[in-house]
Design a protein around this motif. Structure first.
Motif, short mmCIF file in Angstrom:
data_model
loop_
_atom_site.label_atom_id
_atom_site.label_comp_id
_atom_site.label_asym_id
_atom_site.label_seq_id
_atom_site.Cartn_x
_atom_site.Cartn_y
_atom_site.Cartn_z
N SER A 85 -32.81 26.81 110.17
CA SER A 85 -33.81 27.85 109.86
C SER A 85 -34.29 28.59 111.11
O SER A 85 -34.97 29.60 110.99
N GLN A 139 -35.79 32.44 111.42
CA GLN A 139 -37.15 32.76 111.84
C GLN A 139 -37.15 33.83 112.93
O GLN A 139 -38.03 34.70 112.96
N ALA A 145 -36.74 37.02 111.22
CA ALA A 145 -37.99 37.40 110.54
C ALA A 145 -38.96 38.04 111.53
O ALA A 145 -39.63 39.03 111.22
N VAL A 201 -43.62 34.27 109.35
CA VAL A 201 -43.27 33.39 108.23
C VAL A 201 -44.49 33.01 107.38
O VAL A 201 -44.38 32.17 106.50
N TRP A 216 -40.23 35.95 102.46
CA TRP A 216 -39.00 36.69 102.77
C TRP A 216 -37.94 36.39 101.73
O TRP A 216 -37.32 35.33 101.75
N ARG A 237 -40.42 27.43 105.06
CA ARG A 237 -40.79 28.37 106.13
C ARG A 237 -40.86 29.81 105.65
O ARG A 237 -40.71 30.75 106.43
N GLY A 238 -41.04 29.99 104.33
CA GLY A 238 -41.28 31.34 103.84
C GLY A 238 -40.04 32.08 103.38
O GLY A 238 -40.14 33.23 102.95
N PHE A 239 -38.87 31.44 103.47
CA PHE A 239 -37.64 32.11 103.04
C PHE A 239 -37.30 31.66 101.62
O PHE A 239 -37.15 30.48 101.35
#
Lengths: 231, 231
Positions: A212, A216, A219, B97, B101, B124-126
């Motif tokens: 990940s 990130q 992102a 994050v 996303w 982690r926001g994905f």
């Protein structure tokens, strides 16, 4: 003049014999990136390249590249640049991938399958000698031409093939136990794909791959692009 | 005195509003590592930590950590250290994050399966909104609760979910075509797992994951350990 010459020879000789110890960790981490860029250049039939060309292919700035290569004693030839094939050999030797590295992969789920099939290991000197899984239903399965074997066979396999490097592709809950067993069997370098931190004794190296992290970093930049587009 | 105060306030205000633009790329690359270390500390119930503790958990030296965090305006409190939970929030916000996303994964072989199942993305926001594959025999398969769909649906999916980030997990031969189609569909950040270099227009970010790089770094150190053991 004689003493100056002696001093210079001393310097060169020190660089030749002790070069490995002086390379900063950040440079070590970039050597595989240079190796990959050089391999692409060789495949494209490129014989020589400038530091700017190589830096662009590797995605670093050229001053950093020249500094990194100076640790290997590689300075290129003014007006000609670097001999691509020879520089590739120098870097491969420095990393240690001119020798054969037998590797075991433990945990043959989707990620273990993907790693067993990954051509980039074999082309860089890493030879997968065994696939191990604790799940008895996996045994007898053949992945990338290799039989999946019992994790209990680890000791025998490490002894037979002289395995120094182990890859953990198990779920997080199993990773520490697998690492302990690897260390007991004599493995001294571990690549950990499990999403957890593992503890090992001094003298054992662990590198962690977190799939990940690159996402990130994307992102971070994406957020900035979107903020600029809004502004 | 008034003018000095004004100058200092100006500095702080510039840091607050424009902080993102001043962060060096090497620091950006370490922020996810700090975030991971802080998440582990939070999970262990740690409320505050010194820069030395956080640096050890993240595997960097503490001077570098303090310098990195200073770009975020985070200096900790003398004698107390950093508020773990707040620092985690600050870094997550800086990376981006804390927002959601939506992500598409193209290429649902072993690696695509592993990525779809990888819990570290979601935490982690994905959010993986679609799995796409060009192979019609894959269609209808459900991986990690998500239907595998036709690659031809890419445009509609990107529009529907506002996808900015695409993940390529195809063989090398398909990667450039997939990247071209992603860019046409409006994707502006690509994570490439295929073992090849892809070309994209300006304004599109590409990060490449090479699963063999960490293994090469291990080989470098292993070679040195073996040479020392022999000497």
């Amino acid at each position: 003049m004689a003493s100056l010459r002696g001093w210079r020879e001393g310097l060169v000789s020190a660089r030749t014999t002790d070069s490995a110890r002086d390379i900063p960790e950040a440079t070590v981490a970039r050597l595989p990136v240079y190796l990959r860029a050089l391999t692409t250049l060789v495949d494209n039939g490129t014989a020589t390249c400038s530091s700017e060309e190589l830096a662009a292919a590797a995605g670093v700035n050229s001053a950093k590249l020249r500094k990194d290569l100076s640790y290997l004693g590689s300075y290129g030839t003014r007006g000609v640049g670097y001999d691509v094939d020879y520089l590739r050999y120098q870097i491969a030797r420095e990393i240690g991938v001119t020798q054969d590295w037998p590797v075991v992969i433990v945990g043959i789920g989707n990620l273990g399958h993907a790693l067993a099939n990954f051509s980039g290991f074999r082309s860089r000197g890493f030879r997968v000698v065994a696939l191990l899984d604790a799940d008895p239903t996996r045994r007898g399965e053949v992945v990338a031409g290799i039989d999946v074997r019992d994790f209990a066979d680890l000791d025998a396999i490490v002894r037979e093939h002289g395995v120094a490097i182990g890859v953990i592709a198990t779920p997080a809950t199993a990773a520490q136990d697998v690492a302990d067993r690897m260390v007991e069997a004599g493995i001294s370098s571990i690549l950990n794909f499990a999403p957890t931190v593992i503890a090992v004794p001094a003298g054992v190296d662990v590198r962690k791959v977190d799939l990940s992290i690159e996402l990130q970093i994307l992102a971070y930049h994406e957020q900035r692009k979107q903020a600029e587009a809004t502004a």
